[in-house]
Structure formats: structure tokens, C-alpha cells
Design an enzyme around this catalytic site. Structure first.
Site, PDB file in Angstrom:
ATOM      1  CB  CYS A  43      50.541  50.049  17.287  1.00  0.00           C
ATOM      2  SG  CYS A  43      50.133  48.928  16.483  1.00  0.00           S
ATOM      3  CG  HIS A  45      54.634  46.812  19.592  1.00  0.00           C
ATOM      4  ND1 HIS A  45      54.258  48.017  20.336  1.00  0.00           N
ATOM      5  CD2 HIS A  45      55.107  46.492  18.610  1.00  0.00           C
ATOM      6  CE1 HIS A  45      53.508  48.830  18.745  1.00  0.00           C
ATOM      7  NE2 HIS A  45      54.782  47.135  18.127  1.00  0.00           N
ATOM      8  CG  HIS A  91      57.242  50.337  16.687  1.00  0.00           C
ATOM      9  ND1 HIS A  91      57.286  51.246  15.086  1.00  0.00           N
ATOM     10  CD2 HIS A  91      57.245  49.483  17.155  1.00  0.00           C
ATOM     11  CE1 HIS A  91      56.347  50.109  15.228  1.00  0.00           C
ATOM     12  NE2 HIS A  91      56.154  49.243  16.123  1.00  0.00           N
ATOM     13  CG  HIS A 121      69.767  44.300  19.302  1.00  0.00           C
ATOM     14  ND1 HIS A 121      69.377  43.456  18.325  1.00  0.00           N
ATOM     15  CD2 HIS A 121      69.259  43.215  20.016  1.00  0.00           C
ATOM     16  CE1 HIS A 121      69.563  42.051  18.537  1.00  0.00           C
ATOM     17  NE2 HIS A 121      69.198  42.727  19.705  1.00  0.00           N
ATOM     18  CD  GLU A 170      53.784  46.474  11.175  1.00  0.00           C
ATOM     19  OE1 GLU A 170      54.733  46.915  10.963  1.00  0.00           O
ATOM     20  OE2 GLU A 170      52.738  45.775  12.273  1.00  0.00           O
ATOM     21  CG  HIS A 196      57.356  44.787  15.427  1.00  0.00           C
ATOM     22  ND1 HIS A 196      56.550  43.937  14.771  1.00  0.00           N
ATOM     23  CD2 HIS A 196      56.803  45.962  15.412  1.00  0.00           C
ATOM     24  CE1 HIS A 196      55.046  45.167  15.040  1.00  0.00           C
ATOM     25  NE2 HIS A 196      55.538  45.867  15.031  1.00  0.00           N
TER      26      HIS A 196
END
Ligand code: ZN
Length: 135
Positions: free
Chosen positions: A23, A27, A14, A67, A113, A29
């Protein structure tokens, strides 16, 4: 009151606008998701709800997130960015719909996260009158 908890995971990418620069870039998580379900009425088997049934609903939701690039999904457009907060709310609301039983409430969902940061979404509390059949 009885409360069940199911833990599951999904991995996704996201990016978030308007928060720390880190952010904003794409990237990923490995989210850890904790789902809490509560109710005060047990079935004939002495359980609130069969874990297998709950897990089936949860894994259907996880399959729509795992994914994926979350920003591209319909639920996470515009004002509703794919933050851990909104992910938790999305899972809670969807799961409540999937369960479709007014005696079994999804009370909260926590989305981790990272190992030390999580967000929790609380749904409306369970009515303590739901055992009352005098209406
Ligand atoms: Zn992130």
C-alpha cells in the site's frame, strides 16, 4: 425511521504510509461508495428527501475525488491519510453539511476499495425525538 441508500463510484490513486508495503506504493482503486441517509419525517410527497437532490450533493463530492491523487488533496494531509476509513468519514461529513437539513442525517458511509474489503464510518445516531414539537 426511514433509511435511504445511494450507491456511487469513483476512481482515484493513493498511497498509505505505515501499512503493508504493497500500500505504500502509488496505486489506484475503483471505490464503491454506499451512503445511508435516515430520518423519521416524510415531506408532503411522502419521501424523506428527493433522491435527485441527494444524488446531486453526492456527485458534487465525487467530482472532487474522481481521477485525483488523493494524497494531494487538502483533506488528506498528515495524520489524515486517504485510507478507505478516512474517505468514508470525509464523504459523510461533507454530505451532511451539503444537505443542511437537521431532520435528514447521514448515518453511515461505506467505502469499498475492492470486492471483498470495505470500511464504514458511522455518524452520530439520529435523535428519535426529532418529531417532537413541544419544546
Ligand atoms: Zn489502496
Amino acid at each position: 425511521m426511514f433509511e435511504l441508500k445511494v450507491v456511487t463510484h469513483f476512481a482515484a490513486a493513493h498511497r498509505l504510509k505505515m501499512v503493508a508495503k504493497k500500500c505504500e506504493d502509488l496505486h489506484g482503486h475503483n471505490w464503491k461508495i454506499e451512503v445511508y441517509i435516515a430520518g423519521n419525517r416524510l415531506n408532503d410527497a411522502g419521501v424523506l428527501v428527493d433522491f435527485g437532490e441527494v444524488k446531486k450533493h453526492i456527485s458534487e463530492i465525487m467530482n472532487t475525488l474522481d481521477h485525483k491523487y488523493l494524497n494531494e488533496l487538502d483533506w488528506f494531509q498528515d495524520e489524515n491519510q486517504p485510507s478507505s476509513e478516512n474517505i468514508a468519514r470525509h464523504i459523510a461529513e461533507r454530505l451532511q453539511k451539503s444537505i443542511g437539513n437537521s431532520h435528514i442525517k447521514v448515518t453511515r458511509v461505506t467505502a469499498w476499495e475492492s470486492e471483498d474489503a470495505c470500511a464504514t464510518y458511522y455518524m452520530a445516531p439520529v435523535s428519535t425525538n426529532s418529531n417532537c414539537s413541544c419544546a
